[in-house]
Scaffold this active site. Structure first.
Site, PDB file in Angstrom:
ATOM      1  N   GLU A 147       0.842  -1.211   0.000  1.00  0.00           N
ATOM      2  CA  GLU A 147       0.000   0.000   0.000  1.00  0.00           C
ATOM      3  C   GLU A 147       0.864   1.243   0.000  1.00  0.00           C
ATOM      4  O   GLU A 147       0.541   2.237  -0.659  1.00  0.00           O
ATOM      5  CB  GLU A 147      -0.922  -0.019   1.227  1.00  0.00           C
ATOM      6  N   GLU A 148       1.959   1.184   0.744  1.00  0.00           N
ATOM      7  CA  GLU A 148       2.822   2.358   0.858  1.00  0.00           C
ATOM      8  C   GLU A 148       3.521   2.706  -0.454  1.00  0.00           C
ATOM      9  O   GLU A 148       4.077   3.797  -0.590  1.00  0.00           O
ATOM     10  CB  GLU A 148       3.862   2.130   1.957  1.00  0.00           C
TER      11      GLU A 148
ATOM     12  N   ASP B 263      -7.302   2.060   8.100  1.00  0.00           N
ATOM     13  CA  ASP B 263      -5.908   2.464   7.929  1.00  0.00           C
ATOM     14  C   ASP B 263      -5.602   3.536   8.971  1.00  0.00           C
ATOM     15  O   ASP B 263      -6.053   4.668   8.842  1.00  0.00           O
ATOM     16  CB  ASP B 263      -5.701   3.002   6.510  1.00  0.00           C
TER      17      ASP B 263
END
Length: 439
Positions: free
Chosen positions: A171-172, A200
């Site tokens: 995701e990052e 998140d």
């Protein structure tokens, strides 16, 4: 959560409702419509959530201080979560993808049973940045979602809809794992997902309580939970398009979620509302090495984990034939003066042909320490007032969280509608948290 410079998309306007509409109106004036039935969800022990975070911290510590994509700490984190789910009776699947020259992994867990044509999916990203262990970002969402999944197993829940959980990689690096998952779902399978809920960063040390507003009905589920706890919320804007809900939303899946804040600064008004320290970031260790197991607020972690459970229990056991409707909402707080003049909050309705319906739904969310003091009216564009609630000295409870039904068929739909609220007695205070019209 991914950095803002790589954000995808923007939040769209209010979308179709997923939960049951209230009963038809009885007359021009109103009484609260019967609320959608709620299912008692279990309390999620914050100690259990923190135990998972202790394990994630240990994994990072043993693997160069992080749990990032392509690093051994990520795969060890995935193996830990998978082991818990396998033991709890889930069917788990590991999905592989490649990003930045390294193999990445998504973990998908399906709970047996439920209507496979109507899926409620809950997810979080499992990876950290390389700079640190990522215990708030996003160990908190990972652990909260995991513990809710385990609570489903402990309860032997038999949902009406099919329950699915997902933990996404990379995701990052730009929602790589979740994008891969969505893009590799056949269109027919994507259309079966009634809701994707994203978690998140839910334990920020200087927390706020932010709710995604991408879908009005999913937003309402979470706001109703927090209102029942006397916790005010705000619409989530810091993470718009910056987390794993974005690929689902882009594919047409209704999305919702929770967020406790990253590197934006908490305002004085927010500190007054939620506590904490104004002038400081919600999470000063965001994307830093200090995002450790010490970088958490237990109350935020507890409240948000309970909210996840509330949403999972209620959405998965609800109707499988969701109605549609056009929603117009105002989420700006309006203070209600104690024993003072009436205040109003406005929504502008447009794009609706003809008159308003005979069963116009008015959703009201007011935070107040003595709701019996309150008189509430809906004011139509032509100035006609429809009484929603009278004051009552015997109504000593907190807050007004209700859906009212108004026969507004004599009113032109388009125009500026107002919610008018007056506190007619002394000693108690509050504010309009949000309100909406559903046509």
């Amino acid at each position: 959560m991914r950095h803002a410079l790589t954000a995808i998309g923007a939040v769209t306007a209010l979308s179709a409702a997923l939960i049951s509409a209230s009963p038809a109106a009885t007359a021009a004036a109103t009484a609260p419509a019967a609320p959608a039935p709620t299912v008692a969800a279990p309390d999620i022990p914050v100690a259990n959530v923190k135990a998972h975070l202790t394990q994630l911290q240990s994994i990072a510590t043993a693997n160069s201080g992080n749990r990032a994509h392509g690093r051994p700490g990520y795969k060890a984190s995935l193996d830990y979560v998978k082991g818990k789910l396998d033991a709890a009776g889930y069917t788990t699947t590991i999905q592989q993808f490649t990003s930045s020259g390294s193999t990445g992994y998504n973990l998908i867990a399906d709970w047996p049973g439920g209507d496979a044509n109507h899926v409620v999916m809950n997810g979080a990203h499992l990876d950290s940045v390389t700079a640190g262990p990522g215990i708030n970002d996003n160990g908190s969402g990972t652990a909260g979602t995991l513990e809710v999944a385990l609570a489903v197993s402990r309860a032997g829940l038999q949902p009406t809809k099919h329950l699915r959980f997902g933990w996404f990689g990379a995701e990052e690096l730009g929602m790589v794992g979740s994008t891969y998952y969505v893009n590799n779902l056949p269109a027919a399978e994507r259309s079966k997902i009634d809701a994707y809920l994203n978690f998140d960063m839910i334990g920020s040390p200087n927390p706020g309580y932010f709710v995604y507003d991408d879908n009005a009905a999913l937003e309402t589920v979470f706001k109703n939970f927090f209102a029942s706890k006397g916790i005010p919320t705000e619409i989530e804007t810091e993470g718009d398009g910056r987390s794993d809900h974005a690929p689902f939303k882009d594919a047409g899946v209704p999305v919702g979620g929770l967020f406790s804040g990253a590197d934006y600064t908490k305002t004085a008004a927010q500190a007054q509302k939620w506590g904490g320290t104004s002038g400081q970031a919600f999470d000063a260790c965001y994307h830093r090495s200090c995002d450790t197991s010490a970088n958490l607020n237990d109350s935020a972690l507890d409240n948000n984990s309970d909210a996840i459970a509330y949403a999972v229990w209620n959405l998965s056991t609800g109707t499988t034939t969701p109605p549609t409707g056009t929603v117009f909402e105002n989420t700006t707080d309006v203070a209600i003066p104690d024993a003072g003049a009436a205040v109003t909050s406005s929504v502008t309705v447009s794009g609706i042909t003809g008159n308003a319906p005979s069963a116009l739904q008015v959703g009201v969310n007011i935070v107040h320490t003595y709701r019996g003091d309150l008189v509430i009216d809906l004011v139509a564009p032509d100035g006609t007032a429809y009484r929603l609630k009278n004051s009552s000295g015997s109504d000593s409870a907190d807050n007004v969280v209700a859906t009212y039904t108004v026969n507004a068929s004599s009113e032109v739909a388009n125009g500026v509608w107002k919610l008018k609220v007056q506190d007619v007695a002394r000693a108690d205070t509050g504010y309009i948290n949000s309100w909406k019209l559903t046509f």
